[in-house]
Design a protein around this motif. Structure first.
Motif, PDB file in Angstrom:
ATOM      1  N   GLN A 388       1.337  -1.075  -0.321  1.00 55.42           N
ATOM      2  CA  GLN A 388       0.034   0.163   0.064  1.00 55.42           C
ATOM      3  C   GLN A 388       1.146   1.241  -0.117  1.00 55.42           C
ATOM      4  N   VAL A 389       0.262   2.281  -0.516  1.00 57.19           N
ATOM      5  CA  VAL A 389       0.675   3.645  -0.011  1.00 57.19           C
ATOM      6  C   VAL A 389      -0.549   4.919   0.010  1.00 57.19           C
ATOM      7  N   PHE A 390       0.823   5.604   0.770  1.00 55.92           N
ATOM      8  CA  PHE A 390      -0.585   5.941   1.717  1.00 55.92           C
ATOM      9  C   PHE A 390      -0.153   7.395   2.227  1.00 55.92           C
ATOM     10  N   THR A 391      -1.109   8.393   2.776  1.00 52.01           N
ATOM     11  CA  THR A 391       0.126   9.400   3.406  1.00 52.01           C
ATOM     12  C   THR A 391      -0.076   9.355   4.243  1.00 52.01           C
ATOM     13  N   ILE A 392       0.720  10.537   5.417  1.00 50.78           N
ATOM     14  CA  ILE A 392       0.584  10.912   6.069  1.00 50.78           C
ATOM     15  C   ILE A 392       1.417  12.539   6.783  1.00 50.78           C
ATOM     16  N   GLU A 393       0.278  12.822   6.987  1.00 46.09           N
ATOM     17  CA  GLU A 393       0.353  14.169   6.618  1.00 46.09           C
ATOM     18  C   GLU A 393      -0.662  14.721   8.389  1.00 46.09           C
ATOM     19  N   PRO A 394      -0.291  14.868   9.663  1.00 47.19           N
ATOM     20  CA  PRO A 394      -0.858  15.244  10.628  1.00 47.19           C
ATOM     21  C   PRO A 394      -0.909  16.961  10.408  1.00 47.19           C
ATOM     22  N   GLY A 395      -1.498  17.942  11.204  1.00 49.14           N
ATOM     23  CA  GLY A 395      -1.894  19.137  11.374  1.00 49.14           C
ATOM     24  C   GLY A 395      -1.920  19.874  12.436  1.00 49.14           C
ATOM     25  N   ILE A 396      -1.594  21.258  12.951  1.00 47.16           N
ATOM     26  CA  ILE A 396      -2.446  21.824  13.890  1.00 47.16           C
ATOM     27  C   ILE A 396      -3.143  23.035  12.539  1.00 47.16           C
ATOM     28  N   TYR A 397      -4.027  23.535  13.271  1.00 43.14           N
ATOM     29  CA  TYR A 397      -4.648  25.131  12.249  1.00 43.14           C
ATOM     30  C   TYR A 397      -5.292  25.212  13.576  1.00 43.14           C
ATOM     31  N   PHE A 398      -4.704  27.023  12.938  1.00 47.42           N
ATOM     32  CA  PHE A 398      -6.069  27.931  14.163  1.00 47.42           C
ATOM     33  C   PHE A 398      -6.702  28.415  13.063  1.00 47.42           C
TER      34      PHE A 398
END
Ligand code: GLY
Ligand code: MN
Ligand code: MN
Length: 453
Positions: A388-398
């Motif tokens: 499998q190929v997938f993204t890992i894209e955590p974030g923190i938004y205001f």
């Protein structure tokens, strides 16, 4: 003598020949099995048609049927067909109209052409003449009227598509090579974009620098790049390219989520930068470390949903450590307070499409498992498996809208609002890498590409 700027999209073509043959055997098996299950002798796949804009003679940018480019790296030729019959060399009906307004497609060349029986066609009725009787075939394509006119009764059959889409999650070596190459291209753009940001350029100028560095026109990119300065970083899919150059004192941050395309396969990469040192830059560093440690925990057999949950735990820890929220990690996650700072999912499958198909499918039969109620935007609920190929894209938004909602809850008193006020002009952070699972190990295609630059 002329100088030819290398076409980055085909730069790996020469290495791909043997990998492509194996890939072709694999897709043949997957599609023929699906056709047999649908009671058909083979499949006809249309590349798609150009679409005219309303009351005008212009066309929208052409986006090829993903089932077409699953078979061969032709992404920009409309009105073409793939004829796939069991035990027969696959046939490509390649559209080359007589046209003095446009330049017709050149004869195909490259690592893949020897595997195909290629016929040139001038128009759709020409295609029908070549195809002959196609009533024993299934059809996959956007225009459903044409196959009906040709007597085909299995058109975009759901059972067939479920089976094919489920298997699209397992990439061949050819596909992983293309995805790695798409990353290699995209990181050149990311480096150019960061440099443009450091020089104080506008969103528009950064986007132009990005495209120039990757050698794509905009419609060749797998999705419209997100180039966001300052507060715009808080808009998850920010869609404009402002011309404004911020001055030294008002420039705060850049979030760039931009990809590239190699043989029809997508890269999807995000980086965030701070214009000056301080709290926001420290948050970027902490988020980067959290993303990498999260990737370290990935194992075959793990539920992606669990990984998404672990990411919310890490985010809660950051919110606590940075004194943005005064609450225990467990309580923050249990009350879903982190959702206000991270309303999108941790990631998605990646391949022929940026948000690749079958993220919810648990088997060839469909059996979808929806995103959990707490995290409705999660696009991937399957177990992690090899290939499998997938993204890992955590974030923190205001995000002002979500912060306002949080402000109206009983937990508002646990939030350090003045600190949040100071972070609002920076918008937010996302760090997104593309991960391939190979022999039980993660291969981070994005970090690898940055290192190899
Ligand atoms: N570029 C869209 C996404 O990251 O999912
Ligand atoms: Mn993504
Ligand atoms: Mn992205």
């Amino acid at each position: 003598m002329t100088d030819q700027i290398p076409d980055l999209q085909s730069a790996v073509g020469s290495q791909l020949s043997s990998l492509y043959k194996i890939h072709l055997e694999h897709v043949t098996q997957v599609y023929q099995k699906a056709a047999r299950q649908a009671g058909k002798d083979g499949i006809l796949i249309a590349s798609g048609a150009l679409k005219q804009t309303f009351l005008d003679d212009q066309t929208y940018p052409f986006k090829v049927n993903p089932h077409f480019k699953a078979w061969l790296p032709v992404t920009d030729v409309e009105d073409s067909y793939l004829l796939l019959r069991e035990n027969k060399k696959p046939q490509l009906l390649f559209h080359q109209p007589e046209d003095y307004w446009h330049l017709p497609a050149q004869d195909p060349t490259g690592f893949w052409v020897d595997e195909w029986d290629i016929e040139s066609i001038k128009n759709v009725s020409d295609a029908h003449n070549h195809l002959g009787d196609v009533r024993d075939l299934a059809f996959i394509g956007e225009d459903v009227q044409q196959p009906k006119d040709w007597g085909i009764d299995r058109i975009n059959d759901e059972t067939m598509l479920d089976s094919i889409h489920f298997n699209r999650a397992y990439k061949t070596d050819y596909e992983i090579t293309c995805l790695a190459h798409a990353n290699n291209i995209a990181v050149r753009g990311h480096v150019a974009a960061e440099a443009a940001f450091r020089e104080g350029m506008s969103e528009f100028e950064i986007q132009t620098a990005y495209l120039s560095a990757i050698g794509h026109r905009e419609q060749q990119t797998p999705y419209s790049g997100i180039v966001a300065l300052n507060e715009h970083c808080a808009v998850l899919h920010y869609q404009h390219y402002e011309h404004l150059r911020h001055g030294e004192s008002s420039l705060n941050s850049l979030l760039i989520d931009a990809g590239a395309n190699s043989n029809g396969y997508a890269a999807d990469i995000t980086r965030t930068y701070a214009h000056r040192s301080g709290l926001f830059e420290d948050l970027i560093t902490a988020m980067n470390e959290a993303q990498l440690t999260l990737i370290d925990t990935i194992e075959v057999g793990m539920d992606y949903t669990k990984l998404n949950f672990l990411m919310h735990q890490k985010l809660a820890l950051l919110l606590k450590q940075f004194k943005i929220i005064d609450m225990s990690v467990d309580e923050m996650v249990q009350k879903n307070i982190t959702f206000n700072f991270m309303p999108h999912g941790l990631g998605h499958f990646l391949g022929l499409q940026t948000h690749d198909v079958s993220g919810f499918q648990q088997s060839e039969k469909g059996d979808n498992v929806a995103a959990p109620d707490n995290y409705p935007s999660l696009r991937l609920t399957r177990k992690i498996e090899d290939r499998q190929v997938f993204t890992i894209e955590p974030g923190i938004y205001f995000i002002p809208m979500l912060l306002k909602q949080l402000q109206q809850t009983e937990d508002a008193s646990s939030v350090n609002w003045s600190l949040i006020e100071s972070l609002l002009p920076y918008g937010g952070i996302r760090i997104e890498d593309n991960i391939a699972m190979i022999n039980g190990q993660t291969r981070n295609l994005t970090r690898e590409a940055f290192t190899q630059l």
